[in-house]
Write a protein that holds these residues in place. Structure first.
Motif, short mmCIF file in Angstrom:
data_model
loop_
_atom_site.label_atom_id
_atom_site.label_comp_id
_atom_site.label_asym_id
_atom_site.label_seq_id
_atom_site.Cartn_x
_atom_site.Cartn_y
_atom_site.Cartn_z
N ASN A 349 1.18 2.81 -0.62
CA ASN A 349 2.54 2.68 -0.11
C ASN A 349 3.15 1.29 -0.29
N PRO A 350 3.04 0.71 -1.48
CA PRO A 350 3.55 -0.65 -1.67
C PRO A 350 5.07 -0.75 -1.55
N LEU A 351 5.79 0.37 -1.71
CA LEU A 351 7.25 0.30 -1.61
C LEU A 351 7.73 0.30 -0.16
N CYS A 352 6.80 0.54 0.76
CA CYS A 352 7.16 0.47 2.18
C CYS A 352 7.10 -0.99 2.61
N LEU A 353 8.25 -1.58 2.75
CA LEU A 353 8.29 -3.02 3.05
C LEU A 353 8.28 -3.27 4.55
N ASN A 354 8.57 -2.23 5.33
CA ASN A 354 8.62 -2.40 6.79
C ASN A 354 7.75 -1.35 7.47
N ALA A 355 7.22 -1.74 8.64
CA ALA A 355 6.44 -0.78 9.42
C ALA A 355 7.31 0.44 9.68
N GLY A 356 6.72 1.62 9.57
CA GLY A 356 7.48 2.85 9.84
C GLY A 356 8.20 3.40 8.62
N ASP A 357 8.15 2.71 7.50
CA ASP A 357 8.76 3.24 6.27
C ASP A 357 7.91 4.38 5.70
#
Ligand SMILES: [Zn+2]
Length: 426
Positions: A349-357
């Motif tokens: 999940n490298p494109l999730c830059l924020n917690a909960g993305d």
């Protein structure tokens, strides 16, 4: 009039529960409501999403999908340039009738896979000898007819293709693509634009095939003369050889040259941009220009990898396209984009830059919203009063989606789903 009830509908802000949509006999949306209307209700089971936007297509190349996946008896290796020779032989052979047939077959398949709109990057303009058809927009109109037959919206982008390469005359195999001058091309563009007005599912964009296919002074001149607020598309920096050729002829890397010579803005859609350095990447983002990524074709042609993570982290925007149509699933395109980043980063999940993305949500919304821009479509939300109700129900009557928590629906579709999980709404 008919009122549908949807349990879950995807809007710009995310999933919304229980929505009532009233459509007229033409399926045009009349009302979108959250409270129960008095009329008879037709419940729709599943999760409603708008269709995917296919921002880059060369329809005729569907005729060669899958038939170049090996070495010919005289070849020792294969690459983009040898594939291009095969593509030229197909381009030389296709009649207007055949183009319409191939494009109809292709667009029907696109619709089956979840696309509701395609941008056709179209450069196969002329007859077998390279002379203009009596009707200049003959081949473009064949694509328009195909889009009507398949029920897909079309942004037709007649491309300016002028020369065979940097400082090279056109190769005879490219003869069906060529406009000699900016004015000759603009004449063609205007004819296509006029023809498009006879179709209510078609709009137009403008563009040049690539920096290698049009003389630099004419690229500058064309973009100065082009209408301001329509989408502008061009291939750029797809192959390393192309970057080297550009440096030796123009003294600049392709995107570097473009940034210095053309007023890029948010209407520009740079296709591939695979081989760009940090300055070029930042330059693109600063102008608001968008990138069109075609991972299944880029993988098939061995192009290389676009620096997606860095581009995304810095606020860059991208859409997807099926280009040569070696793959037609939007889910596969998006999955490929993320998996290449995961393989490089060796992380999840490298494109999730924020917690909960959630990766699926990020990919879906980005590809949809930037895709609309690539089509020249402006919308406030994903479903709007006055437009046709178009979209897909992600069906719940299967093991994959039954009882799936709503926040995981898009992720499940993109990473595990396929067209078999999509039911075309209308
Ligand atoms: Zn292309």
């Amino acid at each position: 009039m008919k009122v549908y009830r949807f349990d879950n509908i995807l809007l710009k802000t995310g999933w919304t529960e229980e929505i009532y949509i009233t459509v007229d006999d033409e399926k045009v949306i009349q009302k979108i409501e959250t409270t129960l209307p008095e009329e008879e209700i037709f419940p729709k089971e599943g999760y409603l999403i708008p269709g995917f936007q296919n921002a880059h297509s060369h329809a005729f190349q569907y005729a060669m999908a899958g038939i170049n996946e090996g070495l010919s008896p005289e070849a020792k290796s294969d690459d983009f340039w040898s594939w291009r020779e095969n593509m030229y032989s197909i381009a030389l052979k296709i009649s207007p009738e055949e183009l319409e047939q191939v494009a109809t077959d292709l667009y029907i398949e696109m619709v089956r896979h979840g696309y509701t709109h395609v941008a056709e990057f179209h450069y196969l303009h002329h007859d077998f000898e390279g002379n203009p058809y009596e009707n200049l927009s003959e081949m473009s109109e064949r694509l328009m007819n195909a889009s009507v037959a398949a029920g897909i919206s079309l942004t037709i982008i007649p491309m300016f293709y002028q020369v065979g390469g940097f400082n090279l005359d056109a190769n005879p195999k490219q003869r069906r693509f060529i406009s000699q001058t900016v004015d000759e091309y603009l004449n063609l563009f205007e004819e296509v634009q006029k023809a498009s007005e006879n179709y209510n599912n078609v709009n137009v964009g403008i563009g040049v095939h690539s920096l290698r296919a049009v003389k630099p002074e004419d690229i500058i001149s064309l973009f100065k003369k082009a209408p301001a607020d329509i989408p502008k598309h061009l291939h750029i920096s797809e192959q390393e050889q192309e970057v080297r050729d550009c440096v030796s002829h123009l003294g600049k890397r392709p995107v570097e040259w473009l940034l210095e010579n053309v007023n890029l803005d948010e209407n520009f859609h740079l296709v591939h941009a695979t081989h760009i350095n940090k300055e070029e990447l930042e330059g693109i983002i600063k102008t608001g220009a968008n990138i069109v990524l075609c991972p299944s074709t880029e993988g098939n042609l061995g192009d290389g990898l676009f620096p997606l993570l860095e581009f995304f982290k810095k606020g860059g925007e991208f859409s997807i396209g099926t280009d040569s149509h070696i793959g037609l699933s939007p889910m596969e395109e998006l999955r490929w984009l993320d998996y290449t980043v995961r393989l490089i980063e060796k992380s999840r999940n490298p494109l999730c830059l924020n917690a909960g993305d959630y990766s699926g949500d990020i990919l879906y919304h980005m590809a949809y919203q930037t895709g609309l821009k690539a089509m020249g479509v402006t919308k406030e939300d994903y479903f709007e009063v006055g437009e046709k109700l178009k979209g897909y129900l992600i069906t719940k009557d299967n093991t994959l989606f039954k009882n799936k928590p709503i926040e995981h629906v898009l992720g499940t579709l993109i990473y595990s789903g396929g067209p078999e999980h999509l039911e075309r709404l209308i």
